[in-house]
Motif scaffolding. Structure first.
Motif, PDB file in Angstrom:
ATOM      1  N   ASP A 399       0.971  -1.234  -0.081  1.00  0.00           N
ATOM      2  CA  ASP A 399       0.319   0.030  -0.123  1.00  0.00           C
ATOM      3  C   ASP A 399       0.877   1.368   0.030  1.00  0.00           C
ATOM      4  O   ASP A 399       0.212   2.358   0.072  1.00  0.00           O
ATOM      5  N   GLY A 400       2.080   1.043  -0.132  1.00  0.00           N
ATOM      6  CA  GLY A 400       3.064   2.385  -0.186  1.00  0.00           C
ATOM      7  C   GLY A 400       3.686   2.707   1.278  1.00  0.00           C
ATOM      8  O   GLY A 400       4.608   3.960   1.304  1.00  0.00           O
ATOM      9  N   SER A 401       3.100   2.213   2.234  1.00  0.00           N
ATOM     10  CA  SER A 401       3.483   2.660   3.607  1.00  0.00           C
ATOM     11  C   SER A 401       4.955   1.694   3.915  1.00  0.00           C
ATOM     12  O   SER A 401       5.194   0.724   3.324  1.00  0.00           O
ATOM     13  N   VAL A 424       5.519  -7.906  -9.055  1.00  0.00           N
ATOM     14  CA  VAL A 424       4.630  -8.031 -10.234  1.00  0.00           C
ATOM     15  C   VAL A 424       3.539  -6.939 -10.177  1.00  0.00           C
ATOM     16  O   VAL A 424       2.485  -7.199  -9.575  1.00  0.00           O
ATOM     17  N   MET A 425       3.692  -5.734 -10.919  1.00  0.00           N
ATOM     18  CA  MET A 425       2.826  -4.547 -10.723  1.00  0.00           C
ATOM     19  C   MET A 425       2.796  -3.958 -12.134  1.00  0.00           C
ATOM     20  O   MET A 425       3.726  -3.952 -12.791  1.00  0.00           O
ATOM     21  N   ASP A 426       1.451  -3.540 -12.628  1.00  0.00           N
ATOM     22  CA  ASP A 426       1.577  -2.724 -13.600  1.00  0.00           C
ATOM     23  C   ASP A 426       1.962  -1.284 -13.172  1.00  0.00           C
ATOM     24  O   ASP A 426       2.321  -0.835 -11.903  1.00  0.00           O
ATOM     25  N   GLN A 427       2.208  -0.392 -13.974  1.00  0.00           N
ATOM     26  CA  GLN A 427       2.546   0.864 -13.966  1.00  0.00           C
ATOM     27  C   GLN A 427       1.673   2.069 -12.903  1.00  0.00           C
ATOM     28  O   GLN A 427       2.322   2.516 -12.074  1.00  0.00           O
ATOM     29  N   GLU A 428       0.401   1.643 -13.023  1.00  0.00           N
ATOM     30  CA  GLU A 428      -0.486   2.412 -12.073  1.00  0.00           C
ATOM     31  C   GLU A 428      -0.212   2.160 -10.657  1.00  0.00           C
ATOM     32  O   GLU A 428       0.018   2.944  -9.660  1.00  0.00           O
ATOM     33  N   ARG A 429      -0.213   0.609 -10.409  1.00  0.00           N
ATOM     34  CA  ARG A 429       0.002   0.100  -8.858  1.00  0.00           C
ATOM     35  C   ARG A 429       1.540   0.656  -8.626  1.00  0.00           C
ATOM     36  O   ARG A 429       1.620   1.219  -7.241  1.00  0.00           O
ATOM     37  N   ALA A 430       2.395   0.551  -9.375  1.00  0.00           N
ATOM     38  CA  ALA A 430       3.876   0.962  -8.950  1.00  0.00           C
ATOM     39  C   ALA A 430       4.032   2.204  -8.432  1.00  0.00           C
ATOM     40  O   ALA A 430       4.682   2.510  -7.692  1.00  0.00           O
ATOM     41  N   MET A 431       3.518   2.872  -9.352  1.00  0.00           N
ATOM     42  CA  MET A 431       3.537   4.370  -9.476  1.00  0.00           C
ATOM     43  C   MET A 431       2.929   4.847  -7.931  1.00  0.00           C
ATOM     44  O   MET A 431       3.571   5.792  -7.107  1.00  0.00           O
ATOM     45  N   ASN A 458      13.580  -8.180 -15.534  1.00  0.00           N
ATOM     46  CA  ASN A 458      13.033  -6.906 -15.840  1.00  0.00           C
ATOM     47  C   ASN A 458      12.595  -5.984 -14.579  1.00  0.00           C
ATOM     48  O   ASN A 458      11.933  -6.675 -13.744  1.00  0.00           O
ATOM     49  N   GLY A 459      12.513  -4.821 -14.581  1.00  0.00           N
ATOM     50  CA  GLY A 459      12.113  -4.033 -13.459  1.00  0.00           C
ATOM     51  C   GLY A 459      10.385  -3.830 -13.559  1.00  0.00           C
ATOM     52  O   GLY A 459       9.980  -4.103 -14.619  1.00  0.00           O
ATOM     53  N   TYR A 460       9.794  -3.379 -12.780  1.00  0.00           N
ATOM     54  CA  TYR A 460       8.482  -3.210 -12.670  1.00  0.00           C
ATOM     55  C   TYR A 460       8.413  -1.646 -13.381  1.00  0.00           C
ATOM     56  O   TYR A 460       9.230  -1.083 -13.531  1.00  0.00           O
ATOM     57  N   PRO A 461       7.255  -1.509 -14.179  1.00  0.00           N
ATOM     58  CA  PRO A 461       7.325  -0.183 -15.033  1.00  0.00           C
ATOM     59  C   PRO A 461       7.114   1.083 -14.233  1.00  0.00           C
ATOM     60  O   PRO A 461       5.980   0.991 -13.419  1.00  0.00           O
TER      61      PRO A 461
END
Length: 552
Positions: A399-401, A424-431, A458-461
């Protein structure tokens, strides 16, 4: 055998036992022993029986295996497993996310022992039909096999450098003047071919000299009278050795050492009797570009605002941040790591052991933190020219905490915030995850921002531009993780970091004393992206670094 080789061999034996579905009790014991041996600071091969028993996890069940491995590099159990296992299974075991027990199922249920056959099974949707697999695992396996096949002839910068040195020594008797060129001369993070220039006055005899060297395998279709091409026995990476007389060598070095995109911007054409590369640029009223930056990317825009003398150098680093000790998963004690850092001529050492969420890495609980901080306070009383900083590598949760409360986070001098789980994340979740961590007032450095492992994962986007904006707005440095396994932040984004005034921290992520020297790779790759000394976080003197961490 060295410790790492012994541990690698033991871990392979554990995997092979699991593939075959035998010796589950011994497998668990050996796995536990391997973890203990991995953290052992002494030399395993020199240990007597009593010393081995003193290592956590080494008991009667596995001690003979450990002794045999240390002395001979193998053992009867390993020999038996290798004899019973098709060689292709060892390649399949390299697939991330596909454990040895699942590899055993694939072998038994589908009769597959080769990567190509496994890829074909994925295309035919056979893998997802196996119990415990499913479509997600099948897609991951397919993607990873394609990734492996694409990169199997490439090397990381560190491995390419070691092989290059081996080749220089091998070729030196035949070619006293031999220089490294190509991608390695530009400090590329991944090397797809090793390129050399051999000075010779006998163009037509040079090929024969190379063919006479044991282990050098010629690719006759690709070779020419002016260039030998082939490979070295035991290595897949292509090798090129170009021949030049003394009048051509500098020009050829410039040509082969530069990306074609850079050559196009210089309008370079082959010339003779060039004594210095600088003259190539001055003849066209262009600023001189250092070899590592000759990529045809943003180097000329950078050179319009900066001088080459502003680039960071290894000697500019005043301290070392993001390191691990035996408090978590490091191999050396806090004191040993700090003293090794001091011996390198640095003035501060930042310890950033793993946090509590990283239980697999012995992450620190609150009582461990208090104990470590007390030891740091005591050690800092013994030096007047050196200081240990209290840091932590805090996990960025899904959750980013961060995985400590504010009271504990406030006890550190600085916090490296990193993602280690659920990669394993898409860009929206990673950002969303990263931006929230950057905005945490206790975050000082964003660790290995994409989570990539070169030639492995590969890294997450991410939208790097927005990450850099967030770092600047929140007084956070972005890490250039100097481990040659990572080199993350990618050098291509350092140009933008410099433009935006974001500090870059060259961190070795050292888990043992030898790892401290990985800062050299960080400097080499950082210079590719125009990393300035003035914006290198750990080139700051201690008082300015503390002010940065205080967000003053």
């Amino acid at each position: 055998m060295e410790n790492e080789q012994i541990v690698d061999a033991l871990e392979l034996l554990v995997k092979l036992w699991d593939v075959h579905g035998i010796n589950e009790f011994k497998s668990k014991n050996l796995s536990f022993a391997a973890r203990g041996l991995d953290k052992f600071a002494g030399r395993i091969a020199n240990c007597d029986l009593d010393a081995l028993y003193a290592i956590p996890g080494v008991g009667k069940v596995v001690v003979q295996i450990v002794q045999d491995m240390a002395q001979t590099g193998t053992c009867p159990d390993m020999d038996a497993m290798i004899e019973q296992t098709p060689p292709g299974i060892l390649d399949i075991l390299k697939i991330k996310g596909l454990g040895p027990k699942k590899v055993g199922v694939i072998w038994r249920e589908l009769g597959i022992t080769e990567l190509d056959d496994l890829l074909a099974a994925c295309h035919a949707n056979q893998l997802e039909q196996l119990k415990g697999f499913g479509k997600a695992i099948q897609e991951n396996v397919k993607a990873y096999i394609l990734f492996l096949k694409e990169n199997r002839r490439k090397l990381r910068l560190d491995k390419a450098g070691k092989l290059s040195q081996q080749l220089l020594e091998l070729l030196a008797p035949a070619f006293p003047v031999l220089t490294v060129s190509g991608e390695l001369s530009r400090n590329c993070e991944v090397i797809s071919s090793l390129v050399f220039i051999a000075e010779t006055s006998d163009m037509f005899g040079a090929q024969g000299l190379i063919e006479g060297i044991a282990g050098m395998q010629t690719d006759y279709q690709q070779s020419s009278p002016f260039a030998w091409r082939g490979h070295l026995d035991g290595h897949l990476i292509p090798i090129e050795i170009h021949f030049a007389d003394a009048s051509q060598r500098v020009a050829l070095q410039f040509q082969l050492g530069s990306n074609p995109e850079h050559l196009a911007q210089v309008n370079f054409f082959q010339q003779k009797n060039i004594q210095q590369e600088e003259s190539i640029y001055t003849s066209q009223q262009l600023p001189f570009i250092v070899p590592e930056m000759r990529e045809g990317f943003k180097e000329f825009d950078w050179a319009a605002k900066h001088q080459a003398s502003e680039l960071v150098q290894l000697a500019d680093l005043t301290g070392c941040l993001h390191n691990h000790s035996t408090y978590s998963d490091g191999k050396n004690t806090l004191k040993e790591m700090a003293e090794a850092c001091r011996d390198l001529g640095l003035t501060y050492f930042g310890i950033a052991d793993h946090s509590q969420y990283a239980a697999y890495a012995g992450g620190l609980k609150e009582e461990d933190i208090m104990r470590q901080h007390a030891e740091i306070d005591a050690l800092n009383q013994t030096w007047t020219d050196f200081q240990i900083l209290k840091g932590i590598e805090a996990d960025i949760l899904p959750d980013g905490s961060l995985d400590y409360n504010d009271r504990i986070l406030a006890s550190f001098d600085y916090v490296v915030a990193s993602v280690h789980a659920q990669l394993v994340m898409d860009q929206e979740r990673a950002m969303g995850r990263l931006i929230k961590a950057i905005e945490n007032p206790y975050t000082s450095i964003l660790g290995h921002p994409t989570g990539r492992l070169l030639l492995t994962r590969n890294g997450y986007p991410i939208d790097t531009s927005k990450i850099l904006d967030a770092c600047k707005a929140n007084g956070v440095s972005i890490e250039l993780n100097a481990s040659p396994y990572r080199l993350d932040l990618d050098w291509r984004h350092i140009y933008e970091a410099m433009d935006k005034g974001v500090y870059v921290s060259i961190n070795p992520d050292a888990h043992k004393i030898e790892g401290l020297k990985d800062m050299e790779y960080g400097v080499r790759v950082g210079r590719k992206g125009g990393l300035l000394k003035a914006l290198t976080l750990n080139a700051l003197p201690l008082n300015e670094l503390k002010a940065f961490f205080a967000k003053a």
